[in-house]
Write a protein that holds these residues in place. Structure first.
Motif, mmCIF file in Angstrom:
data_model
loop_
_atom_site.group_PDB
_atom_site.id
_atom_site.type_symbol
_atom_site.label_atom_id
_atom_site.label_comp_id
_atom_site.label_asym_id
_atom_site.label_seq_id
_atom_site.Cartn_x
_atom_site.Cartn_y
_atom_site.Cartn_z
ATOM 1 N N LEU A 3 0.852 -1.187 0.000
ATOM 2 C CA LEU A 3 0.000 0.000 0.000
ATOM 3 C C LEU A 3 0.879 1.224 0.000
ATOM 4 N N GLY B 86 3.702 1.462 -4.664
ATOM 5 C CA GLY B 86 2.491 0.647 -4.523
ATOM 6 C C GLY B 86 2.803 -0.794 -4.913
ATOM 7 N N ASN B 87 1.799 -1.542 -5.369
ATOM 8 C CA ASN B 87 2.026 -2.927 -5.794
ATOM 9 C C ASN B 87 3.105 -2.992 -6.880
#
Ligand code: AMP
Ligand code: MG
Length: 424
Positions: free
Chosen positions: A358, A407-408
């Protein structure tokens, strides 16, 4: 950050600092914040050389002599004057051994058989390797001449008399023991050991060797903390596991703060009902409670109780280790008197698996650095990343450090890793 604001001001009124948000404290800012309150120990002790390994020098070390302190041969061979390198043949007039010099003078047309470490005889400045000569009785012929003045280790080449060899604040490593020994230094002045007291908190904790009832867990934080502190070389004061009982916690906390330079606790700094630590710390110290923008290890407390520094680590076993390495380790090294605190070695490698992450917080996922079939270093996550999954720490040899903005990630992304092995 404004240096004139005291710890007490902030602990009692967090809003007095513009850039301080206890509910979303960036990792870097928390680190910087802690740093300004750290005052290294000043007391020193003198130790025999071997006992000083892992300790911090309290004085600069100046070289009491040149090292080496005489010109000596770097090879087994023949010592001669560079002017004779082109001679057709040279007469061997003696032998020089390490520890047993040749005391004569070497004239033109002569040489001395010499061993590595032997004093260069008077009249010589160059050594021809044995393998580059042909010997015939008392004479040699040079098959391949070296450059003039080579294969000799000159006096002062390593260290010069009066030169600063090691600085005050230096952590003594195995190489330093040898270096100090090469100077004939038998004793060194180091800072006294930092005293660090710690205890675990929680009604559910059971000591190893005891049977485990339903709803109980073994106190593992006590052992990871023991291991990490032992590696740092501090004096460890292990106060065990304390149940969530206000009076016992208060007694233990005050006793720890009186006897140690640093108090570390694990558990009880989040917002659970049985978390008495917060109330005790506001009563007896100036302690700040942060929700760090990181995973694992969101709750963290730092402050002072009397003259002792206090670190309140989260209870979750992985979070304890991560917060120790990211905040406590540097702080302890500084308090121990170390001046050049090196961050954990970090480099960028390809991650072979996708990563879930996240944005908005720094994550310290556990990774395994390995080299692929072509010998390139790559990393893969250890598997499930829950903050209670201690086996992830045991499997890992690095942290995969994922910055706030990340992020991812797909497999093949480049990531930053922090190497755990060799940590102190
Ligand atoms: P706490 O921060 O006290 O709310 O604890 C968070 C989680 O960590 C809970 O699941 C605790 O049971 C666990 N925990 C706390 N202290 C320890 C410990 N010393 N050893 C193992 N697990 C712990
Ligand atoms: Mg607890």
């Amino acid at each position: 950050m404004d240096k004139t604001i005291t710890l007490s001001d902030i602990a009692h009124n967090p809003n007095c600092m513009d850039d301080y948000d206890p509910n979303s404290m960036p990792v870097k800012k928390a680190r910087q914040f802690i740093k300004q309150f750290l005052e290294p120990v000043t007391a020193t002790e003198t130790l025999n050389l071997c006992d000083s390994l892992g300790r911090i020098l309290a004085t600069d070390i100046l070289s009491p002599s040149d090292v080496p302190n005489y010109d000596n041969s770097a090879m087994d061979g023949y010592a001669l004057s560079a002017a004779d390198l082109t001679a057709a043949e040279l007469k061997v007039i003696g032998t020089a051994f390490a520890g047993k010099a040749f005391n004569g003078v070497v004239n033109s047309g002569e040489c001395v058989r010499i061993m590595t470490g032997a004093v260069m005889p008077q009249g010589t400045d160059t050594v021809v390797m044995q393998e580059r000569t042909n010997r015939d009785g008392d004479y040699i012929k040079i098959a391949e001449a070296p450059k003039p003045r080579t294969n000799v280790r000159y006096a002062g080449e390593d260290l010069q008399l009066g030169q600063t060899v090691l600085n005050k604040g230096h952590l003594i490593r195995p190489a330093d023991l040898g270096l100090l020994a090469s100077l004939g230094i038998a004793q060194v002045n180091v800072y006294r050991k930092l005293k660090v007291a710690f205890f675990s908190t929680g009604d559910e904790l059971v000591g190893i060797g005891q049977p485990l009832a339903s709803g109980q867990v073994y106190d593992s934080n006590r052992y990871t903390l023991h291991g990490m502190l032992a590696r740092l070389g501090v004096e460890i004061i292990d106060l065990g596991a304390i149940a969530d009982d206000r009076n016992r916690l208060e007694r233990t906390l005050l006793n720890a703060a009186e006897t140690a330079d640093v108090v570390i606790t694990s558990g009880g700094v989040s917002v659970g009902e049985a978390d008495y630590m917060k109330a005790l710390l506001s009563q007896h110290g100036q302690v700040m409670f942060w929700k760090i923008a990181m995973k694992p290890g969101r709750p963290l407390a730092y402050g002072k109780i009397g003259s002792a520094h206090y670190f309140g680590l989260p209870g979750n076993p992985v979070a304890v280790m991560v917060t120790f390495y990211q905040f406590v380790r540097d702080a302890l090294l500084c308090l121990m008197g170390q001046t050049e605190i090196k961050p954990l070695p970090t480099f960028t490698v390809e991650c072979t698996a996708p990563i879930k992450k996240l944005s908005g917080r720094t994550e310290f996922q556990r990774g395994i650095l390995f080299h692929d079939e072509n010998g390139a270093w790559k990393v893969k996550p250890t598997g499930p990343q829950g903050s209670a999954i201690l086996s992830s720490m045991s499997l890992a040899n690095c942290f995969i450090v994922l910055d706030v903005t990340v992020g991812n990630l797909d497999a093949g992304a480049m990531v930053q890793v922090q190497v755990m092995d060799g940590l102190v």
